[in-house]
Motif scaffolding. Structure first.
Motif, PDB file in Angstrom:
ATOM      1  N   ILE A 161      -5.687  -0.717   1.632  1.00  0.00           N
ATOM      2  CA  ILE A 161      -6.173  -2.013   1.149  1.00  0.00           C
ATOM      3  C   ILE A 161      -5.401  -2.430  -0.097  1.00  0.00           C
ATOM      4  O   ILE A 161      -5.011  -3.594  -0.250  1.00  0.00           O
ATOM      5  CB  ILE A 161      -7.687  -1.972   0.852  1.00  0.00           C
ATOM      6  N   ASP A 162      -5.144  -1.486  -0.998  1.00  0.00           N
ATOM      7  CA  ASP A 162      -4.370  -1.790  -2.209  1.00  0.00           C
ATOM      8  C   ASP A 162      -2.966  -2.258  -1.862  1.00  0.00           C
ATOM      9  O   ASP A 162      -2.370  -3.060  -2.595  1.00  0.00           O
ATOM     10  CB  ASP A 162      -4.294  -0.558  -3.109  1.00  0.00           C
ATOM     11  N   SER A 163      -2.435  -1.765  -0.771  1.00  0.00           N
ATOM     12  CA  SER A 163      -1.124  -2.237  -0.313  1.00  0.00           C
ATOM     13  C   SER A 163      -1.203  -3.685   0.141  1.00  0.00           C
ATOM     14  O   SER A 163      -0.300  -4.490  -0.126  1.00  0.00           O
ATOM     15  CB  SER A 163      -0.625  -1.340   0.828  1.00  0.00           C
ATOM     16  N   ALA A 164      -2.285  -4.032   0.816  1.00  0.00           N
ATOM     17  CA  ALA A 164      -2.443  -5.406   1.322  1.00  0.00           C
ATOM     18  C   ALA A 164      -2.651  -6.413   0.193  1.00  0.00           C
ATOM     19  O   ALA A 164      -2.235  -7.572   0.302  1.00  0.00           O
ATOM     20  CB  ALA A 164      -3.619  -5.468   2.297  1.00  0.00           C
ATOM     21  N   THR A 165      -3.297  -5.993  -0.898  1.00  0.00           N
ATOM     22  CA  THR A 165      -3.531  -6.908  -2.026  1.00  0.00           C
ATOM     23  C   THR A 165      -2.385  -6.899  -3.028  1.00  0.00           C
ATOM     24  O   THR A 165      -2.322  -7.753  -3.904  1.00  0.00           O
ATOM     25  CB  THR A 165      -4.811  -6.525  -2.792  1.00  0.00           C
ATOM     26  N   MET A 166      -1.502  -5.899  -2.949  1.00  0.00           N
ATOM     27  CA  MET A 166      -0.409  -5.626  -3.884  1.00  0.00           C
ATOM     28  C   MET A 166      -0.902  -4.921  -5.144  1.00  0.00           C
ATOM     29  O   MET A 166      -0.136  -4.666  -6.066  1.00  0.00           O
ATOM     30  CB  MET A 166       0.356  -6.899  -4.254  1.00  0.00           C
ATOM     31  N   MET A 167      -2.169  -4.546  -5.177  1.00  0.00           N
ATOM     32  CA  MET A 167      -2.675  -3.783  -6.311  1.00  0.00           C
ATOM     33  C   MET A 167      -1.995  -2.428  -6.403  1.00  0.00           C
ATOM     34  O   MET A 167      -1.758  -1.899  -7.504  1.00  0.00           O
ATOM     35  CB  MET A 167      -4.192  -3.610  -6.214  1.00  0.00           C
ATOM     36  N   ASN A 168      -1.661  -1.839  -5.269  1.00  0.00           N
ATOM     37  CA  ASN A 168      -0.953  -0.568  -5.277  1.00  0.00           C
ATOM     38  C   ASN A 168       0.346  -0.672  -6.064  1.00  0.00           C
ATOM     39  O   ASN A 168       0.713   0.229  -6.822  1.00  0.00           O
ATOM     40  CB  ASN A 168      -0.670  -0.125  -3.835  1.00  0.00           C
ATOM     41  N   GLY A 186       4.579  -4.933   1.812  1.00  0.00           N
ATOM     42  CA  GLY A 186       3.860  -6.191   1.996  1.00  0.00           C
ATOM     43  C   GLY A 186       2.477  -5.996   2.596  1.00  0.00           C
ATOM     44  O   GLY A 186       1.659  -6.912   2.590  1.00  0.00           O
ATOM     45  N   GLY A 187       2.224  -4.800   3.113  1.00  0.00           N
ATOM     46  CA  GLY A 187       0.898  -4.486   3.618  1.00  0.00           C
ATOM     47  C   GLY A 187       0.564  -5.094   4.965  1.00  0.00           C
ATOM     48  O   GLY A 187       1.376  -5.778   5.593  1.00  0.00           O
ATOM     49  N   ALA A 188      -0.652  -4.847   5.383  1.00  0.00           N
ATOM     50  CA  ALA A 188      -1.083  -5.198   6.742  1.00  0.00           C
ATOM     51  C   ALA A 188      -1.170  -6.698   6.982  1.00  0.00           C
ATOM     52  O   ALA A 188      -1.084  -7.147   8.132  1.00  0.00           O
ATOM     53  CB  ALA A 188      -2.436  -4.555   7.031  1.00  0.00           C
ATOM     54  N   LEU A 189      -1.343  -7.486   5.924  1.00  0.00           N
ATOM     55  CA  LEU A 189      -1.561  -8.929   6.093  1.00  0.00           C
ATOM     56  C   LEU A 189      -0.348  -9.752   5.655  1.00  0.00           C
ATOM     57  O   LEU A 189      -0.483 -10.944   5.391  1.00  0.00           O
ATOM     58  CB  LEU A 189      -2.811  -9.348   5.301  1.00  0.00           C
ATOM     59  N   LYS A 206     -11.015  -4.344   9.027  1.00  0.00           N
ATOM     60  CA  LYS A 206     -10.330  -3.875  10.231  1.00  0.00           C
ATOM     61  C   LYS A 206      -8.891  -4.367  10.267  1.00  0.00           C
ATOM     62  O   LYS A 206      -7.968  -3.608  10.589  1.00  0.00           O
ATOM     63  CB  LYS A 206     -11.085  -4.344  11.479  1.00  0.00           C
ATOM     64  N   GLU A 207      -8.682  -5.629   9.919  1.00  0.00           N
ATOM     65  CA  GLU A 207      -7.329  -6.194   9.932  1.00  0.00           C
ATOM     66  C   GLU A 207      -6.500  -5.663   8.770  1.00  0.00           C
ATOM     67  O   GLU A 207      -5.316  -5.365   8.923  1.00  0.00           O
ATOM     68  CB  GLU A 207      -7.407  -7.731   9.876  1.00  0.00           C
ATOM     69  N   ALA A 208      -7.109  -5.541   7.598  1.00  0.00           N
ATOM     70  CA  ALA A 208      -6.371  -5.123   6.402  1.00  0.00           C
ATOM     71  C   ALA A 208      -5.970  -3.653   6.438  1.00  0.00           C
ATOM     72  O   ALA A 208      -5.107  -3.225   5.664  1.00  0.00           O
ATOM     73  CB  ALA A 208      -7.208  -5.400   5.155  1.00  0.00           C
ATOM     74  N   LEU A 209      -6.565  -2.863   7.323  1.00  0.00           N
ATOM     75  CA  LEU A 209      -6.249  -1.433   7.421  1.00  0.00           C
ATOM     76  C   LEU A 209      -5.113  -1.128   8.393  1.00  0.00           C
ATOM     77  O   LEU A 209      -4.722   0.020   8.549  1.00  0.00           O
ATOM     78  CB  LEU A 209      -7.504  -0.650   7.833  1.00  0.00           C
ATOM     79  N   LYS A 210      -4.572  -2.154   9.032  1.00  0.00           N
ATOM     80  CA  LYS A 210      -3.497  -1.939  10.014  1.00  0.00           C
ATOM     81  C   LYS A 210      -2.131  -1.952   9.324  1.00  0.00           C
ATOM     82  O   LYS A 210      -1.339  -2.873   9.487  1.00  0.00           O
ATOM     83  CB  LYS A 210      -3.554  -3.015  11.102  1.00  0.00           C
TER      84      LYS A 210
END
Length: 369
Positions: A193-200, A160-163, A177-181
């Motif tokens: 970042i790709d994890s946070a957007t689901m692009m990964n 689900g990523g950082a966000l 900064k927030e999306a990299l956590k």
């Protein structure tokens, strides 16, 4: 063996395993982290070294007299591969730049441990997957589970990523900064970042499409990153691969093969230490919410038209770079990708179009943003 992208997280972990099991390193390639690369050369004594920028070669040559061959750039990397004898190569290069090395390694008849998602996302239909061992944790898990048995569906999992818990009304304006956590994994900036957007996960769906020859691919959020993938069979049953969220496990299998199964636990206690199942939280699988992850809506489109992979990858690289450079906000990443798909709806129909289309997408977005 050969390790391309040795200073990234996959490369560093691969060298850790090489040291643990006494695997000789014939060739290293790296980008801009020359300090770390120099340390790796000193420790692993490779015969061949390739870097991105040729201006660093004289200093490296003076420090490392044992290296027989230095080269630089994309063409230098392909030249250097021709001088290698190792039967196994790990491609952990990030982005579009990993495609040509993938093709070169396979053309030379080597086994390829593939961590470069883009090779299959961009050029899957032209890549011989029969000699590829997947290094992604999810594809390694599918590879581990299905054993060439007939299956009904493949299921990937996502953290689900950082966000993942950020209120939806605040998502659009989030910064790098927030999306990299990332809550579970220590990864490079782009993949985080790709994890946070689901692009990964979109990329992993395309990888699975080419690796396992099926469009019956789904994904759920599993917040612990302990269940990495599931295989659904025709009798209605599922098998799941439960393992630590440690990339060294799939890397070890790629490098060691069946030896990883036979390795005594005392040889790599940390790597092969079993999970304490009683200590785990209950597993819960959640649907991927399109409102929170609008890019997930591209899944079916790309499975029907995988030729769009080169368009989506190029647009995503442009958007993520701008986001990391604080030029756009989080919510604008999706708009870049959607604009590219609308402008280039056919994707790459022939192999010769891949490089041209990649450049065209980047140029288009630089003028339309």
């Amino acid at each position: 063996m050969i390790i391309l992208g040795s200073t990234g997280s996959i490369g560093v972990n691969a060298l850790h395993i090489a040291q643990e099991f006494g695997i000789q390193i014939e060739m290293l390639s790296a980008g801009s982290n020359i300090t770390l690369l120099s340390q790796q050369i000193k420790q692993f004594q490779p015969r061949i070294v390739v870097i991105k920028d040729s201006t660093h070669i004289p200093a490296l040559q003076s420090q490392h007299k044992n290296v027989e061959y230095f080269d630089s750039g994309e063409s230098g990397l392909l030249r250097a591969l021709e001088h290698t004898h190792s039967p196994l190569a790990l491609n952990a290069i990030v982005g579009f730049a990993g495609l040509k090395p993938t093709l070169k390694i396979l053309e030379m008849g080597k086994t390829l441990a593939l961590a470069n998602k883009e090779s299959l996302v961009i050029g899957g239909q032209w890549v011989d997957v029969s000699r590829i061992i997947p290094v992604d944790s999810e594809h390694f898990s599918l590879y581990y589970l299905q054993h060439n048995q007939p299956f009904r569906e493949l299921i990937l999992t996502a953290s689900g990523g950082a966000l993942r818990d950020t209120p939806i009304e605040y998502l659009h304006s989030q910064n790098a900064k927030e999306a990299l956590k990332h809550p579970n994994w220590a990864m490079g900036k782009k993949i985080t970042i790709d994890s946070a957007t689901m692009m990964n996960k979109i990329f992993e769906v395309l990888e699975a499409f080419w690796l396992f020859k099926t469009s019956h691919i789904h994904a759920f959020i599993e917040r612990n990153s302990i269940v990495h993938a599931l295989v659904g069979f025709y009798d209605g049953s599922f098998t799941a691969h439960i393992a630590k969220n440690d990339m060294r496990l799939p890397i070890a299998y790629a490098m060691l093969g069946k030896k990883a199964l036979q390795t005594p636990c005392n040889q790599a206690k940390e790597l092969f230490k079993p999970i304490n199942l009683c200590s785990l939280n209950a597993f819960k699988f959640e649907e991927i919410d399109i409102q929170r992850y609008p890019l997930w809506s591209l899944k079916d489109t790309l499975l029907k038209k995988p030729s769009l992979g080169v368009v989506v990858n190029a647009a995503n690289e442009v958007a993520v770079e701008k986001f990391l450079n604080h030029q756009i906000c989080f919510g604008e990443i999706e708009s870049y990708i959607q604009r590219a798909i609308q402008h280039f709806p056919d994707g790459a129909l022939t192999f010769d179009e891949i490089e041209y289309l990649d450049s065209e997408v980047r140029t288009f977005l630089s003028y339309s943003s």
